[in-house]
Design a protein around this motif. Structure first.
Motif, PDB file in Angstrom:
ATOM      1  N   GLN A  39       0.855  -1.197   0.000  1.00 39.34           N
ATOM      2  CA  GLN A  39       0.000   0.000   0.000  1.00 39.34           C
ATOM      3  C   GLN A  39       0.892   1.249   0.000  1.00 39.34           C
ATOM      4  O   GLN A  39       1.610   1.514   0.961  1.00 39.34           O
TER       5      GLN A  39
ATOM      6  N   ARG B 285      -0.796  -0.945  -4.574  1.00 43.25           N
ATOM      7  CA  ARG B 285      -2.078  -0.274  -4.404  1.00 43.25           C
ATOM      8  C   ARG B 285      -1.808   1.177  -4.001  1.00 43.25           C
ATOM      9  O   ARG B 285      -0.880   1.446  -3.234  1.00 43.25           O
TER      10      ARG B 285
ATOM     11  N   LEU C 197      -2.900   4.616  -2.095  1.00 36.81           N
ATOM     12  CA  LEU C 197      -3.751   5.246  -1.079  1.00 36.81           C
ATOM     13  C   LEU C 197      -3.552   6.751  -1.173  1.00 36.81           C
ATOM     14  O   LEU C 197      -2.408   7.225  -1.284  1.00 36.81           O
TER      15      LEU C 197
ATOM     16  N   GLY D 116     -10.178  -1.680  -7.673  1.00 36.41           N
ATOM     17  CA  GLY D 116      -9.809  -1.864  -6.275  1.00 36.41           C
ATOM     18  C   GLY D 116      -8.391  -1.411  -5.956  1.00 36.41           C
ATOM     19  O   GLY D 116      -7.963  -1.488  -4.809  1.00 36.41           O
TER      20      GLY D 116
ATOM     21  N   VAL E 246      -7.478   3.840  -3.553  1.00 35.63           N
ATOM     22  CA  VAL E 246      -8.224   4.030  -2.306  1.00 35.63           C
ATOM     23  C   VAL E 246      -8.173   5.511  -1.928  1.00 35.63           C
ATOM     24  O   VAL E 246      -7.081   6.094  -1.881  1.00 35.63           O
TER      25      VAL E 246
ATOM     26  N   ILE F  59      -9.111   8.277   1.029  1.00 34.39           N
ATOM     27  CA  ILE F  59      -9.448   8.402   2.458  1.00 34.39           C
ATOM     28  C   ILE F  59      -9.800   9.863   2.708  1.00 34.39           C
ATOM     29  O   ILE F  59      -8.926  10.728   2.751  1.00 34.39           O
TER      30      ILE F  59
ATOM     31  N   ILE G  44     -11.308   7.166  -7.903  1.00 36.34           N
ATOM     32  CA  ILE G  44     -11.198   6.392  -6.658  1.00 36.34           C
ATOM     33  C   ILE G  44     -12.116   5.178  -6.714  1.00 36.34           C
ATOM     34  O   ILE G  44     -13.311   5.316  -6.967  1.00 36.34           O
ATOM     35  N   ASP G  45     -11.562   3.993  -6.440  1.00 36.73           N
ATOM     36  CA  ASP G  45     -12.376   2.782  -6.400  1.00 36.73           C
ATOM     37  C   ASP G  45     -12.994   2.561  -5.025  1.00 36.73           C
ATOM     38  O   ASP G  45     -14.143   2.175  -4.903  1.00 36.73           O
ATOM     39  N   ILE G  46     -12.183   2.748  -4.001  1.00 41.64           N
ATOM     40  CA  ILE G  46     -12.611   2.438  -2.637  1.00 41.64           C
ATOM     41  C   ILE G  46     -12.666   3.733  -1.847  1.00 41.64           C
ATOM     42  O   ILE G  46     -11.658   4.432  -1.722  1.00 41.64           O
ATOM     43  N   LYS G  47     -13.843   4.039  -1.351  1.00 42.03           N
ATOM     44  CA  LYS G  47     -14.112   5.346  -0.760  1.00 42.03           C
ATOM     45  C   LYS G  47     -14.226   5.196   0.748  1.00 42.03           C
ATOM     46  O   LYS G  47     -15.182   4.601   1.236  1.00 42.03           O
ATOM     47  N   ILE G  48     -13.257   5.731   1.456  1.00 45.67           N
ATOM     48  CA  ILE G  48     -13.276   5.686   2.913  1.00 45.67           C
ATOM     49  C   ILE G  48     -13.596   7.085   3.419  1.00 45.67           C
ATOM     50  O   ILE G  48     -12.808   8.014   3.225  1.00 45.67           O
TER      51      ILE G  48
ATOM     52  N   ILE H 294      -4.624   8.547   9.074  1.00 43.93           N
ATOM     53  CA  ILE H 294      -5.109   7.251   8.584  1.00 43.93           C
ATOM     54  C   ILE H 294      -4.439   6.900   7.260  1.00 43.93           C
ATOM     55  O   ILE H 294      -4.061   5.747   7.032  1.00 43.93           O
TER      56      ILE H 294
ATOM     57  N   ALA I 292      -0.825   5.894   8.372  1.00 42.60           N
ATOM     58  CA  ALA I 292      -0.753   4.642   9.147  1.00 42.60           C
ATOM     59  C   ALA I 292      -1.052   3.425   8.281  1.00 42.60           C
ATOM     60  O   ALA I 292      -0.530   2.335   8.521  1.00 42.60           O
ATOM     61  N   SER I 293      -1.888   3.618   7.273  1.00 37.91           N
ATOM     62  CA  SER I 293      -2.297   2.484   6.423  1.00 37.91           C
ATOM     63  C   SER I 293      -1.281   2.144   5.333  1.00 37.91           C
ATOM     64  O   SER I 293      -1.464   1.165   4.615  1.00 37.91           O
TER      65      SER I 293
END
Lengths: 171, 171, 171, 171
Positions: C5, C37, C39, C63, C66, C68, C81-85, C96, C99-100
């Motif tokens: 990541q 991936r 982020l 995917g 990501v 955030i 963006i594929d994954i929406k946090i 975040i 840290a990720s």
């Protein structure tokens, strides 16, 4: 096309090979069969079983399981998590799981799950509760949390009813 | 000597001059009479009444009311807050109210209050719920949230029972 | 196998078709070519260009990007963006992202980026800064933030040096 | 009247009886002499010295020192903190210190302090940096973090210049 993000919340500890763990795994598989992405708290119990089940689906592709952790340490996820979000926010990571979801599924659950249901209600997320799973999911299925919303927490009796309700509620 | 920090949580909206608002104000006064510091979410309803009451106590000194806000904007507190903590953490500020407290008092309450009770249970804080105040405080007085603790949410019927329970539970 | 990541941080606003936007897009493509991936903070500028570039890679699969977000609203992401946090944590969502991540890449950047570099240093994450991109990435390339670490912020002059450094630093 | 809330940030570790610790204590005393409330991160170094000094002021009254902690545990504060805010938000508690303040004073400082200065800049808080204190306070005194603001980080050479600048900047 952007995938629907389904939060799955519930007991942090369930017996392996129990009916509840099997139902949760089966639900994980069905969610992926339907091309949804699974969001969870990244740890054990329901969080682990749902992602384990996800990987049984023939539609599973890497990136479909997301774990949102309370700690700063990505290595603390269960082994079925593809995307590791380390928040360092302690219990408050529950807000992030819920805010990031299009719909929330609740299975059993103690105090942590209850805080997530409460947040989901406040954030106006549709909630589906499996009434046969015990814990707060059983207590709150069909109920309102307060009078600020017109709907209720939707009741499902098993994993197939969950899938059917998701497609109704998202349409 | 360090003051005991008492979190007071509950309805974000209550009618002025209602019995509930009067009881909450009276409780605020008694908490300060007993030299406790009041922590709350800094906004309206129970949060405002408890701090308004605080200022009626002859023992009140500047600095005894703390408001922990969801937004980044300190100007959004009710007028009875001395110390303005702006978190910018949205609903997650509830974690901070609870973690910072020595004991938690619940008055009425909808989904937001429910998330705070759930967090308090997880963080092993003693919780006193006023059963005559409606909402989740009524529903959960005398109950457990889950089986991880041996005690229950303590029931108080009025402001005087709250004060008496605090001193028992903290001793 | 779990994907590495890579957090990409930097200017929230860059001119379309500028050299910086082109280099960022090219880096996005290379990161995905290498099966990492991405982020990011989910918004505009570097965050948008890096994810736009990602989708140019023949290795791109849904995917791999990501976002955030600072708000509670998943609809506020850029379109790549594929994954929406959605965190609802305001500026604190920067913790975040960092840290990720397994490694952090910095491109230009003002105060927000600076807070992320500072967090990355505290969390002991390897940081690669593109010195030709201006802003804090230029100022801090080759430097230390404080004396608590033995290494420095690694300098890369272009997107290819970033890729080469990532593979050295992660091995 | 509501007290001005002054955030004091800086080194988490300074030698006892050093010039820096003495200057910080003297500043703490002066801040309280001027009836300001002190907000800090609740731990050691500058955070401890500033609150120790606060208690030397003849104007000191209980409730004038607030510690905003990274952990969920209020018992981890230094002994000079009156009001203990336990956030459980890790490094992100820095956002809360800054958002809650009317003005920010920086003394020395490594990566943690740098993240706070960056946040203060983003939140449009006035920042006073003691240039003689080393660390990031020295490096950034008189500088801008980025071009989004017209002002700079104000430079003070000693504790008396800080007090004088606060009153100018808040008027």
């Amino acid at each position: 096309m952007v995938k629907v993000q389904v939060a799955v919340i519930g007991f942090g500890d369930i017996a392996e090979n129990s009916d509840l763990s099997k139902m949760t795994e089966k639900l994980g598989q069905l969610l992926i069969d339907n091309d949804y992405r699974i969001l969870c708290g990244g740890l054990g119990g329901v969080m682990s079983s749902i992602c384990k089940g996800a990987k049984e689906s023939s539609n599973y592709k890497e990136g479909m399981t997301v774990g949102i952790l309370p700690s700063l340490d990505t290595s603390s996820t269960n082994p079925y998590i593809d995307i590791k979000i380390a928040t360092g926010m302690s219990y408050s990571r529950n807000q992030i799981i819920i805010a990031s979801s299009d719909i929330v599924i609740s299975i059993g659950g103690g105090a942590g799950t209850l805080s997530e249901i409460a947040f989901a209600w406040q954030m106006n997320k549709k909630i589906i509760s499996i009434s046969t799973s015990g814990g707060w999911s059983d207590k709150l299925a069909g109920e309102k949390i307060d009078n600020k919303r017109l709907d209720v927490i939707y009741e499902a009796k098993n994993e197939e009813e969950v899938i059917s309700l998701i497609s109704q509620l998202l349409s």
